[in-house]
Design a protein around this motif. Structure first.
Motif, PDB file in Angstrom:
ATOM      1  N   THR A  23      10.462  28.482-128.066  1.00  0.00           N
ATOM      2  CA  THR A  23       9.921  29.037-126.882  1.00  0.00           C
ATOM      3  C   THR A  23       8.428  29.408-126.829  1.00  0.00           C
ATOM      4  O   THR A  23       7.960  29.203-127.921  1.00  0.00           O
ATOM      5  CB  THR A  23      10.801  30.401-126.609  1.00  0.00           C
ATOM      6  N   TRP A  24       7.967  29.858-125.975  1.00  0.00           N
ATOM      7  CA  TRP A  24       6.417  30.016-125.545  1.00  0.00           C
ATOM      8  C   TRP A  24       5.852  31.196-126.309  1.00  0.00           C
ATOM      9  O   TRP A  24       4.376  31.109-126.380  1.00  0.00           O
ATOM     10  CB  TRP A  24       6.115  29.921-124.187  1.00  0.00           C
ATOM     11  N   LEU A  25       6.610  32.296-126.490  1.00  0.00           N
ATOM     12  CA  LEU A  25       6.067  33.606-126.918  1.00  0.00           C
ATOM     13  C   LEU A  25       7.080  34.204-127.779  1.00  0.00           C
ATOM     14  O   LEU A  25       8.126  34.564-127.102  1.00  0.00           O
ATOM     15  CB  LEU A  25       5.593  34.210-125.901  1.00  0.00           C
ATOM     16  N   ALA A  31       6.828  37.724-129.520  1.00  0.00           N
ATOM     17  CA  ALA A  31       6.087  38.995-129.825  1.00  0.00           C
ATOM     18  C   ALA A  31       6.993  39.901-130.767  1.00  0.00           C
ATOM     19  O   ALA A  31       8.117  40.376-130.160  1.00  0.00           O
ATOM     20  CB  ALA A  31       5.941  39.579-128.498  1.00  0.00           C
ATOM     21  N   GLN A  36       2.055  38.356-132.751  1.00  0.00           N
ATOM     22  CA  GLN A  36       2.822  37.190-132.282  1.00  0.00           C
ATOM     23  C   GLN A  36       3.293  36.270-133.399  1.00  0.00           C
ATOM     24  O   GLN A  36       2.332  35.919-134.214  1.00  0.00           O
ATOM     25  CB  GLN A  36       1.750  36.469-131.297  1.00  0.00           C
ATOM     26  N   ALA A  37       4.555  35.696-133.200  1.00  0.00           N
ATOM     27  CA  ALA A  37       5.168  34.901-134.170  1.00  0.00           C
ATOM     28  C   ALA A  37       5.362  33.718-134.061  1.00  0.00           C
ATOM     29  O   ALA A  37       5.457  33.226-132.687  1.00  0.00           O
ATOM     30  CB  ALA A  37       6.405  35.821-134.863  1.00  0.00           C
ATOM     31  N   GLU A  38       5.728  32.889-134.782  1.00  0.00           N
ATOM     32  CA  GLU A  38       5.938  31.249-134.585  1.00  0.00           C
ATOM     33  C   GLU A  38       7.133  31.338-134.022  1.00  0.00           C
ATOM     34  O   GLU A  38       8.053  32.008-134.016  1.00  0.00           O
ATOM     35  CB  GLU A  38       6.152  30.623-136.088  1.00  0.00           C
ATOM     36  N   SER A  39       7.126  30.544-132.981  1.00  0.00           N
ATOM     37  CA  SER A  39       8.080  30.254-131.736  1.00  0.00           C
ATOM     38  C   SER A  39       8.338  28.753-131.292  1.00  0.00           C
ATOM     39  O   SER A  39       9.164  28.401-130.546  1.00  0.00           O
ATOM     40  CB  SER A  39       8.017  31.334-130.630  1.00  0.00           C
ATOM     41  N   VAL A  41       5.810  35.084-120.206  1.00  0.00           N
ATOM     42  CA  VAL A  41       6.450  34.052-119.587  1.00  0.00           C
ATOM     43  C   VAL A  41       7.666  34.094-119.629  1.00  0.00           C
ATOM     44  O   VAL A  41       8.325  34.947-120.599  1.00  0.00           O
ATOM     45  CB  VAL A  41       5.795  32.675-120.064  1.00  0.00           C
ATOM     46  N   THR A  47       1.579  25.610-124.315  1.00  0.00           N
ATOM     47  CA  THR A  47       2.074  24.853-125.584  1.00  0.00           C
ATOM     48  C   THR A  47       2.594  26.006-126.224  1.00  0.00           C
ATOM     49  O   THR A  47       2.826  27.100-126.192  1.00  0.00           O
ATOM     50  CB  THR A  47       1.138  24.379-126.070  1.00  0.00           C
ATOM     51  N   TRP A  48       3.130  25.299-127.524  1.00  0.00           N
ATOM     52  CA  TRP A  48       4.143  26.197-128.341  1.00  0.00           C
ATOM     53  C   TRP A  48       3.331  26.991-129.245  1.00  0.00           C
ATOM     54  O   TRP A  48       3.829  27.904-129.820  1.00  0.00           O
ATOM     55  CB  TRP A  48       5.113  25.163-129.053  1.00  0.00           C
ATOM     56  N   GLN A  85      -2.587  33.939-134.311  1.00  0.00           N
ATOM     57  CA  GLN A  85      -1.685  33.198-133.555  1.00  0.00           C
ATOM     58  C   GLN A  85      -1.842  33.815-132.138  1.00  0.00           C
ATOM     59  O   GLN A  85      -1.668  34.932-131.767  1.00  0.00           O
ATOM     60  CB  GLN A  85      -0.161  33.097-133.962  1.00  0.00           C
ATOM     61  N   GLY A  93       1.622  30.533-123.748  1.00  0.00           N
ATOM     62  CA  GLY A  93       2.750  30.362-123.060  1.00  0.00           C
ATOM     63  C   GLY A  93       2.076  30.197-121.344  1.00  0.00           C
ATOM     64  O   GLY A  93       2.961  29.598-120.786  1.00  0.00           O
ATOM     65  N   PHE A 139      -3.253  41.456-130.381  1.00  0.00           N
ATOM     66  CA  PHE A 139      -2.343  41.149-129.522  1.00  0.00           C
ATOM     67  C   PHE A 139      -2.698  41.510-127.938  1.00  0.00           C
ATOM     68  O   PHE A 139      -3.055  40.449-127.146  1.00  0.00           O
ATOM     69  CB  PHE A 139      -0.954  41.871-129.864  1.00  0.00           C
ATOM     70  N   ARG A 147       4.442  26.013-142.865  1.00  0.00           N
ATOM     71  CA  ARG A 147       5.246  25.720-141.728  1.00  0.00           C
ATOM     72  C   ARG A 147       4.876  24.372-141.336  1.00  0.00           C
ATOM     73  O   ARG A 147       3.800  23.813-141.541  1.00  0.00           O
ATOM     74  CB  ARG A 147       5.056  26.515-140.710  1.00  0.00           C
TER      75      ARG A 147
END
Lengths: 327, 327
Positions: free
Chosen positions: A81-83, A85, A117-120, A257, B81-82, B117, B121, B191, B254
């Motif tokens: 997904t895009w975000l 949190a 914000q984390a890897e998604s 989003v 984007t991702w 990060q 999104g 953030f 990752r």
């Protein structure tokens, strides 16, 4: 309603399926939306159709239902997904892990949520191995609950925010404890120390939680097992900030989003009988209570499982079950 | 080759177009891939077809070419984007902004890139207004260069990493300076202080940069104007860490999914005649040189533009031109 994603060679988003309440059967739904990500992006126009099939499936009246015989066919319910949190809404957890690295909690601990914000862009599948680059990285799991949102406008209030929650999940926020102190000392927060995570196989709507969903919190324990043994059953109801507050925090200066995932942070209870949802907490408690740390971080071959059951003992989200492997 | 995305009612990813080198005409390319995001996800199978049309377009031989008459039809080249991993590779910038908030640079300043990060999104369009919730948030721009990647395997070296770069961009990393100190004091990084950003209208392949792309850096200045006046022309060649090093840092624990955007951080030169690429730097220099800050952060109505030209004076990426509006 419970929704999942079959692993797919066609799309990194997976293929949308509807899953029966008892997690025994599923119905393909790609004719309604190709993927869960895309379903969430047009939720109001697809929810009714999905619900109709879900009702038929639960009544045993959906002709094309397929039996679930192998949990490995499922990706994380939302494969990407895009975000994401990720909040840290359990104050007990913050106090313990900060103590572990001799760092003070922020002065605003009780008034402003911590969030990063984390890897998604690619979640691990619920049964996918956790890659370990180096044992010194201190591989840890973190059991969390999370919510998947519709599009949320900037500036939403905490109370309004709850209306945008479409789906609930549990997740394993894999953390590399050995990398955290140096990374946070740089001042920019987590990056390398927070690699790919796994979500549960099935995301569910609020009705599947029933009375356990109230006050913006899920009032149920998360069963966590390490190598098949009890590790924790901390109740997610002890969130200091509820999900509406976390969403409002995230949306203060941006729209969120559709498909945004908000995480609770590691579930943690004051009562030590509830155990823990991550190794870092257990290690800190050992240090405090016994003067020395006895529990190591995860090594290759170690497994962690996470599952949340309703008051009847039925699995709500399916099971996260992951093994650490050296890469 | 230059690629862009028309704004679209059909897709939040926009509609893929190929743009002529002189930025005067474009060719629709949705029959090759619906969007730039999807093109990057299957780059090896679409690059040839895109290139063929690009060559025809540049030769004035593509029959269905359309004239570019309004820059507002274009979204950011990659509308979403991702993963956006934003580095901070210009040491001069780090030293100045840390001085501005009385914070020490980390001990590893010259050996480990700072990276966080960021929101990806939904990028703002290149000519979209920058929303200002409150003037106390201290709205600032940051002019950066960035690269869009193919799928990068975990553990890639800095030298190998350069091979995964597919496209180059410039971007405005909108920053809310008033929110940064409290947010960083919490320990989790940025953030709320890093809201939606804008990318340039056109992403370009390495051949469009020619000899300006070497040693993992773009050897060209970024023209930045505030309210139509010169603000900076700092050269991106002064990156301390090159893009291969930033990518390797991001990929340490990752895989990086196809479409990942890596940012350089604010372009900043030691020579004060080059001006600045953000207000924070100019303000800090005023404080140091004159004992007081004279330049305010952005207020409603203020505009910022960013553009990078080749040695012949031709615009490479098109123009970012944004106005601050109160919301």
């Amino acid at each position: 309603m419970k929704l999942g994603s079959l692993k797919s060679n066609q799309s990194l988003d997976g293929e949308l399926v509807i899953v029966s309440r008892d997690l025994k059967t599923f119905a393909r739904a790609k004719h309604i939306a190709p993927s869960l990500r895309e379903a969430v992006e047009k939720w109001s126009s697809v929810e009714g159709e999905l619900k109709k099939i879900s009702d038929q499936l639960n009544a045993g009246q959906f002709a094309a239902a397929e039996k679930i015989t192998d949990e490995k066919v499922f990706h994380s319910c939302l494969p990407r997904t895009w975000l994401f949190a990720d909040g840290s809404a359990f104050i007990h957890h913050i106090r313990l892990v900060r103590k572990a690295r001799n760092a003070e909690p922020p002065e605003t601990l009780l008034t402003v949520p911590l969030m990063y914000q984390a890897e998604s862009g690619r979640f691990l599948a619920p049964t996918e191995d956790i890659p370990q680059v180096d044992i010194s990285h201190g591989t840890d799991f973190e059991g969390e609950v999370g919510v998947i949102l519709d599009h949320v406008p900037m500036g939403v209030t905490a109370e309004q925010a709850l209306k945008y929650i479409r789906l609930f999940v549990i997740l394993n926020d894999v953390s590399l404890r050995g990398l955290i102190p140096a990374e946070l000392a740089g001042g920019f927060g987590f990056f390398q120390s927070k690699p790919a995570k796994a979500l549960c196989p099935f995301a569910v709507t609020a009705d599947e939680l029933g009375e356990a969903w109230k006050d913006g919190r899920i009032h149920l324990p998360l069963d966590v097992q390490l190598n098949g043994q009890f590790f924790g059953k901390a109740n997610a109801k002890e969130m200091h900030f509820h999900f509406g507050q976390l969403i409002a925090h995230a949306a203060k200066t941006r729209d969120l989003v559709a498909g945004t995932l908000i995480g609770s942070g590691t579930i943690s209870n004051e009562d030590p009988a509830m155990g823990s949802s991550c190794l870092a907490e257990k290690r800190t408690l050992e240090q405090i209570n016994n003067g020395k740390i006895e529990t190591p971080f995860m090594k290759p071959g170690d497994t962690v499982s996470m599952e949340m059951k309703n008051t009847k003992g039925e699995s709500i989200f399916g099971r996260i079950f992951q093994k650490v492997v050296k890469v």
